[in-house]
Scaffold this active site. Structure first.
Site, PDB file in Angstrom:
ATOM      1  N   HIS A  57       5.611   1.848  -1.865  1.00  0.00           N
ATOM      2  CA  HIS A  57       5.859   0.517  -1.103  1.00  0.00           C
ATOM      3  C   HIS A  57       6.729  -0.427  -1.884  1.00  0.00           C
ATOM      4  O   HIS A  57       6.396  -0.554  -3.155  1.00  0.00           O
ATOM      5  CB  HIS A  57       4.332  -0.206  -1.380  1.00  0.00           C
ATOM      6  CG  HIS A  57       3.136   0.506  -0.255  1.00  0.00           C
ATOM      7  ND1 HIS A  57       2.069  -0.308  -0.102  1.00  0.00           N
ATOM      8  CD2 HIS A  57       3.243   1.335   0.460  1.00  0.00           C
ATOM      9  CE1 HIS A  57       1.367   0.355   0.618  1.00  0.00           C
ATOM     10  NE2 HIS A  57       2.089   1.567   1.271  1.00  0.00           N
ATOM     11  N   TYR A  72      -2.370  -9.031   1.941  1.00  0.00           N
ATOM     12  CA  TYR A  72      -3.490  -9.958   0.936  1.00  0.00           C
ATOM     13  C   TYR A  72      -3.433 -11.097   1.949  1.00  0.00           C
ATOM     14  O   TYR A  72      -2.570 -11.953   2.240  1.00  0.00           O
ATOM     15  CB  TYR A  72      -2.755 -10.338  -0.158  1.00  0.00           C
ATOM     16  CG  TYR A  72      -2.765  -9.083  -1.134  1.00  0.00           C
ATOM     17  CD1 TYR A  72      -3.794  -8.988  -1.894  1.00  0.00           C
ATOM     18  CD2 TYR A  72      -1.706  -8.408  -1.150  1.00  0.00           C
ATOM     19  CE1 TYR A  72      -3.931  -7.806  -2.927  1.00  0.00           C
ATOM     20  CE2 TYR A  72      -1.689  -7.150  -2.367  1.00  0.00           C
ATOM     21  CZ  TYR A  72      -2.768  -7.121  -2.980  1.00  0.00           C
ATOM     22  OH  TYR A  72      -2.675  -6.139  -3.696  1.00  0.00           O
ATOM     23  N   LYS A  82      -4.381  -3.921 -11.667  1.00  0.00           N
ATOM     24  CA  LYS A  82      -4.030  -3.594 -12.759  1.00  0.00           C
ATOM     25  C   LYS A  82      -4.997  -2.635 -13.656  1.00  0.00           C
ATOM     26  O   LYS A  82      -4.345  -1.982 -14.808  1.00  0.00           O
ATOM     27  CB  LYS A  82      -3.693  -4.820 -13.556  1.00  0.00           C
ATOM     28  CG  LYS A  82      -2.727  -5.796 -13.089  1.00  0.00           C
ATOM     29  CD  LYS A  82      -1.382  -5.030 -12.839  1.00  0.00           C
ATOM     30  CE  LYS A  82      -0.397  -6.002 -12.404  1.00  0.00           C
ATOM     31  NZ  LYS A  82       0.922  -5.524 -11.901  1.00  0.00           N
TER      32      LYS A  82
END
Length: 391
Positions: free
Chosen positions: A72, A201, A297
């Site tokens: 991506h 998102y 993360k």
């Protein structure tokens, strides 16, 4: 039993560390309470930063990732249905992220373990750490009904948020920092093609939503939900309706509905334990820190923790130097807090909070609008999303 490094936990941090130490000629033994099927089957993160991809390649485990993973170069933000793209590759000198699920990473780590002499001791129960303040630490555990003792030079606590390793640190030494969020993520997996070739998102008046994927034929969707919500309250039809509403009409038109084969609700928290080293004990991964999944993360921080730790331990065993192990905690925490900041900020930007008044909502919308129109702001998002440099 004796080894140089006792590794508690066979999740991403523990297994990556075991492979890194093997590469450096350092002996280790991995203790894991569960069995392989359980550890490998946990549905977790799906986005890898370039640092994690490079690490997997360096360990000689990247063949399937390069064949099946999805690269991506950008990501999308939607504000009440209006979507815009952040070109991460263009803004960061060609960097990208890879969609390759944690389950796949664990499968690759486990498949390569036995040929390298790395064989986790599955079903290790009642694990206890001893002598972490001394030069001769050891670990006791029970396996197959028998009591065992593992003597070692160092212990790496990679056993997650609820493990025994962090709890072994003296209360007078350990400091913890935590933010618990007043909502959770309802996630579903379905064998349907994704709505977009990159993640979306969405910030909507009804709450956050995320359209993601695990492959070109398997999709992962999330919607923000209440902490008191129950899985039984969320039929597949309700989930799909809410996903489409929050993503907006353009993205919703590309959503393929289908039966879910996994559905779960996860609370969100930010958590950091300091220090990440005491005596002969080191913490890595979720044992030391938790980030909300918004910034993707968790697995990536575990990877960088063990890169630093393996480097320090290898140097110590090779030369006797202590600078690396003495500096491990500060080095790792410097990166951890930056990732915590981004994950906290991105969560605050994309979710609706129960106490959010009209002014706070307007500020959130203004910041999203600023990001949409500012290359500098998009570069900041992109630099953090693809992963900051190791040092």
């Amino acid at each position: 039993m004796r080894t140089q490094v006792a590794i508690i936990g066979a999740g991403p941090a523990g297994m990556l560390l075991a492979h890194l130490l093997h590469r450096e000629g350092v002996d280790s033994v991995v203790l894991e309470h569960r069995d392989r099927d359980y550890v490998e089957g946990r549905v977790r993160a799906g986005v890898l930063e370039q640092v994690a991809v490079d690490l997997i390649d360096r360990l000689g485990l990247g063949e399937r990732m390069h064949r099946e993973g999805l690269v991506h170069e950008g990501t999308n933000l939607a504000i009440d249905g209006a979507m815009f793209r952040i070109d991460m590759a263009a803004l960061t000198g060609g960097k990208a992220v890879w969609v390759y699920g944690q389950q796949e990473v664990m499968r690759d780590l486990f498949d390569a373990a036995a040929p390298r002499g790395i064989e986790p001791l599955w079903g290790s129960e009642d694990v206890a750490l001893h002598g972490i303040d001394s030069a001769t630490p050891h670990v006791t555990f029970r396996r197959n009904g028998q009591e065992h003792r593992l003597d070692c030079d160092f212990i790496a606590g990679c056993d997650g948020f609820h493990g025994v390793s962090r709890a072994a640190m003296p209360a007078s030494v350990l400091k913890t920092f935590e933010r618990v969020y007043p909502f959770g993520w309802l996630g579903i997996l379905a064998e349907v093609p994704p709505a977009d070739h990159e993640l979306i998102y969405a910030n909507h008046e009804r709450g956050f939503a995320l359209a993601s994927m695990r492959s070109a034929t398997r999709s992962r969707y999330y919607v923000q939900c209440g902490l008191d919500d129950r899985i039984e309250d969320w039929s597949d039809a309700r989930v799909w309706d809410e996903v489409c509403l929050r993503l907006g009409p353009v993205a919703a038109a590309k959503v393929t509905r289908g039966p879910s084969f996994e559905k779960s609700i996860a609370p969100l928290r930010s958590f950091v334990a300091e220090p990440m080293r005491h005596g002969r004990l080191f913490l890595a991964g979720d044992a030391a820190h938790i980030v909300p999944p918004t910034g993707a993360k968790g697995l990536n921080l575990a990877a960088t923790d063990v890169i630093f730790l393996a480097e320090a331990l290898a140097d110590h065993f090779r030369t006797g130097a202590s600078a690396g192990i003495d500096g491990y905690s500060a080095r790792a925490l410097a990166r951890v807090w930056k990732a915590e900041r981004f994950s906290w900020w991105f969560t605050s930007l994309t979710h609706r909070f129960p106490d959010m008044d009209p002014f706070a909502r307007r500020m959130q919308m203004a910041e999203l609008d600023y990001i949409r129109g500012s290359e500098a702001a998009q570069r900041t998002v992109a630099e953090n999303y693809v992963g900051l440099p190791l040092d």
